[in-house]
Write a protein that holds these residues in place. Structure first.
Motif, PDB file in Angstrom:
ATOM      1  N   MET A  16      34.066  33.396  57.063  1.00  0.00           N
ATOM      2  CA  MET A  16      33.192  33.925  58.114  1.00  0.00           C
ATOM      3  C   MET A  16      33.790  35.157  58.774  1.00  0.00           C
ATOM      4  SD  MET A  16      30.269  32.555  58.277  1.00  0.00           S
ATOM      5  CE  MET A  16      29.934  33.674  59.629  1.00  0.00           C
ATOM      6  N   LEU A  17      35.096  35.152  58.998  1.00  0.00           N
ATOM      7  CA  LEU A  17      35.761  36.325  59.586  1.00  0.00           C
ATOM      8  C   LEU A  17      35.625  37.540  58.664  1.00  0.00           C
ATOM      9  CD1 LEU A  17      39.005  34.699  61.056  1.00  0.00           C
ATOM     10  CD2 LEU A  17      37.091  35.671  62.346  1.00  0.00           C
ATOM     11  N   LEU A  18      35.776  37.312  57.361  1.00  0.00           N
ATOM     12  CA  LEU A  18      35.640  38.405  56.396  1.00  0.00           C
ATOM     13  C   LEU A  18      34.196  38.889  56.316  1.00  0.00           C
ATOM     14  CD1 LEU A  18      38.000  37.020  53.619  1.00  0.00           C
ATOM     15  CD2 LEU A  18      38.335  39.163  54.876  1.00  0.00           C
ATOM     16  N   TRP A  19      33.241  37.963  56.330  1.00  0.00           N
ATOM     17  CA  TRP A  19      31.830  38.362  56.285  1.00  0.00           C
ATOM     18  C   TRP A  19      31.429  39.115  57.546  1.00  0.00           C
ATOM     19  CZ3 TRP A  19      30.165  32.829  54.473  1.00  0.00           C
ATOM     20  CH2 TRP A  19      30.427  32.703  53.105  1.00  0.00           C
ATOM     21  N   TYR A  35      32.034  46.207  51.395  1.00  0.00           N
ATOM     22  CA  TYR A  35      32.002  45.531  50.092  1.00  0.00           C
ATOM     23  C   TYR A  35      33.229  44.641  49.893  1.00  0.00           C
ATOM     24  CZ  TYR A  35      28.198  48.677  48.680  1.00  0.00           C
ATOM     25  OH  TYR A  35      27.015  49.349  48.592  1.00  0.00           O
ATOM     26  N   SER A  36      34.400  45.186  50.168  1.00  0.00           N
ATOM     27  CA  SER A  36      35.643  44.463  49.873  1.00  0.00           C
ATOM     28  C   SER A  36      35.779  43.196  50.721  1.00  0.00           C
ATOM     29  CB  SER A  36      36.859  45.373  50.073  1.00  0.00           C
ATOM     30  OG  SER A  36      36.906  45.871  51.400  1.00  0.00           O
ATOM     31  N   THR A  37      35.477  43.289  52.005  1.00  0.00           N
ATOM     32  CA  THR A  37      35.617  42.111  52.874  1.00  0.00           C
ATOM     33  C   THR A  37      34.553  41.051  52.579  1.00  0.00           C
ATOM     34  OG1 THR A  37      34.346  43.274  54.591  1.00  0.00           O
ATOM     35  CG2 THR A  37      36.749  43.319  54.776  1.00  0.00           C
ATOM     36  N   THR A  38      33.325  41.502  52.324  1.00  0.00           N
ATOM     37  CA  THR A  38      32.261  40.539  52.009  1.00  0.00           C
ATOM     38  C   THR A  38      32.549  39.817  50.706  1.00  0.00           C
ATOM     39  OG1 THR A  38      30.623  41.918  53.152  1.00  0.00           O
ATOM     40  CG2 THR A  38      29.784  40.222  51.663  1.00  0.00           C
ATOM     41  N   VAL A  39      32.960  40.561  49.685  1.00  0.00           N
ATOM     42  CA  VAL A  39      33.280  39.954  48.392  1.00  0.00           C
ATOM     43  C   VAL A  39      34.487  39.027  48.513  1.00  0.00           C
ATOM     44  CG1 VAL A  39      34.104  40.418  46.050  1.00  0.00           C
ATOM     45  CG2 VAL A  39      32.245  41.786  47.021  1.00  0.00           C
ATOM     46  N   ALA A  40      35.496  39.431  49.302  1.00  0.00           N
ATOM     47  CA  ALA A  40      36.673  38.579  49.509  1.00  0.00           C
ATOM     48  C   ALA A  40      36.263  37.255  50.159  1.00  0.00           C
ATOM     49  CB  ALA A  40      37.694  39.300  50.376  1.00  0.00           C
ATOM     50  N   GLY A  41      35.361  37.331  51.151  1.00  0.00           N
ATOM     51  CA  GLY A  41      34.865  36.116  51.795  1.00  0.00           C
ATOM     52  C   GLY A  41      34.110  35.226  50.831  1.00  0.00           C
ATOM     53  N   PHE A  46      33.777  30.422  47.657  1.00  0.00           N
ATOM     54  CA  PHE A  46      33.486  29.826  46.341  1.00  0.00           C
ATOM     55  C   PHE A  46      34.688  29.043  45.812  1.00  0.00           C
ATOM     56  CE2 PHE A  46      33.099  29.894  41.686  1.00  0.00           C
ATOM     57  CZ  PHE A  46      31.871  29.249  41.563  1.00  0.00           C
ATOM     58  N   SER A  47      35.897  29.475  46.170  1.00  0.00           N
ATOM     59  CA  SER A  47      37.086  28.746  45.721  1.00  0.00           C
ATOM     60  C   SER A  47      37.076  27.329  46.288  1.00  0.00           C
ATOM     61  CB  SER A  47      38.367  29.480  46.142  1.00  0.00           C
ATOM     62  OG  SER A  47      38.523  29.463  47.549  1.00  0.00           O
ATOM     63  N   TYR A  48      36.566  27.168  47.526  1.00  0.00           N
ATOM     64  CA  TYR A  48      36.464  25.824  48.100  1.00  0.00           C
ATOM     65  C   TYR A  48      35.461  24.990  47.297  1.00  0.00           C
ATOM     66  CZ  TYR A  48      35.626  21.942  51.210  1.00  0.00           C
ATOM     67  OH  TYR A  48      35.502  20.672  51.712  1.00  0.00           O
ATOM     68  N   ALA A  78      23.272  37.403  48.840  1.00  0.00           N
ATOM     69  CA  ALA A  78      21.981  38.086  48.864  1.00  0.00           C
ATOM     70  C   ALA A  78      22.033  39.283  49.818  1.00  0.00           C
ATOM     71  CB  ALA A  78      20.880  37.113  49.286  1.00  0.00           C
ATOM     72  N   GLY A  79      22.720  39.105  50.958  1.00  0.00           N
ATOM     73  CA  GLY A  79      22.833  40.189  51.934  1.00  0.00           C
ATOM     74  C   GLY A  79      23.554  41.401  51.379  1.00  0.00           C
ATOM     75  N   ILE A  80      24.650  41.180  50.647  1.00  0.00           N
ATOM     76  CA  ILE A  80      25.410  42.311  50.105  1.00  0.00           C
ATOM     77  C   ILE A  80      24.666  42.967  48.946  1.00  0.00           C
ATOM     78  CG2 ILE A  80      26.811  41.053  48.414  1.00  0.00           C
ATOM     79  CD1 ILE A  80      28.055  43.828  50.790  1.00  0.00           C
TER      80      ILE A  80
END
Length: 265
Positions: A16-19, A35-41, A46-48, A78-80
């Motif tokens: 959530m912090l990254l998004w 892009y980088s922070t949203t994808v990292a989030g 997804f890893s969870y 969808a947002g990104i």
């Protein structure tokens, strides 16, 4: 399994912090950071889901809480996608807020995720069917948000065409994934129960939702369409979608008879 669920808050908070950082960067026109922070989030969240999948020895899709996990993941995705295609900033922000709502529901209403899975759900069609549907729901959720915005808040008639184009594209892609979800569901049903379609309560509402969005698509092809009517259709359609997703759990006709109702525990 309940032990691993206790770690959800750490994955969710980091994501959530990254998004949130990604949404803020989008408003500041810092696309690389967005892009980088949203994808990292997305990767962290997804890893969870992936670890839960491995821990459960089954796809985490049996309970409502598990499907909310997928919806929380697909909303920022969808947002990104919308942001990268149409440079639409506020939808990325709203998808982040909506994802937070679903995450909070899971935190406030934790569920026990057992390894038990009925034989019919052990089909290889189970995971792709649910994942496709969840992605379709996220896209159509974006279309619903756009409909609310255009119907009640947008006043600049010149700019409406762009927003309407985005809304239509979300519906087109969402409806395509709904169709693919119904197809994989039919193949799954044939393998598990020997028939493609049985007019189960879930299947009936899925068909109604599919037809409702098809009605919107055909209505938008008219030259003299009403914006209010079109957006009103999308709002009604999204209500049907919610009924199809989780509302049938509360229908007396579905209890004890539908194989599609999500287990609450």
């Amino acid at each position: 399994m309940l032990e691993f669920w206790n770690y959800f808050i750490y994955f969710a908070l980091t994501a959530m912090l990254l998004w949130t950082a990604g949404a803020w960067a989008a408003w500041k026109d810092k696309k690389t950071i967005a892009y980088s922070t949203t994808v990292a989030g997305l990767l962290i969240f997804f890893s969870y889901i992936l670890v839960m999948w491995i821990t459960l020895d089954r796809p985490p899709m049996r309970t409502m809480g598990e499907t909310r996990l997928w919806y929380s993941f697909f909303l920022p995705l969808a947002g990104i996608i919308v942001y990268s295609r149409w440079n639409y900033k506020w939808l990325l922000s709203f998808s982040t807020v909506l994802s937070l709502v679903f995450i909070c529901v899971n935190l406030l209403k934790p569920e026990i995720h057992s390894k038990t899975l009925m034989p019919a759900l052990q089909s290889p069609w189970f995971a792709p069917h649910v994942i496709i549907y969840m992605f379709a729901y996220a896209l159509l959720g974006g279309a619903f948000v756009m409909a609310i915005y255009l119907l009640f808040f947008k006043r600049d008639k010149v700019a409406i065409e762009k927003e309407l184009d985005i809304t239509d594209n979300l519906v087109y892609i969402g409806w395509a994934f709904l169709s693919l979800g119904m197809l994989t569901g039919a193949l799954w049903a044939k393998e598990a129960w020997g028939h493609y379609w049985a007019w189960d309560p879930k299947e009936t509402w899925a068909a109604a939702t599919w037809l409702a969005y098809l009605t919107y698509i055909h209505y938008r092809l008219r030259k003299n369409f009403s914006l209010k009517m079109a957006m009103g259709l999308l709002i009604i359609n999204f209500a049907l979608l919610q009924m199809c997703w989780w509302g049938i759990n509360y229908l007396p006709s579905a209890k004890g008879t539908s194989v599609h109702t999500y287990s609450m525990q």
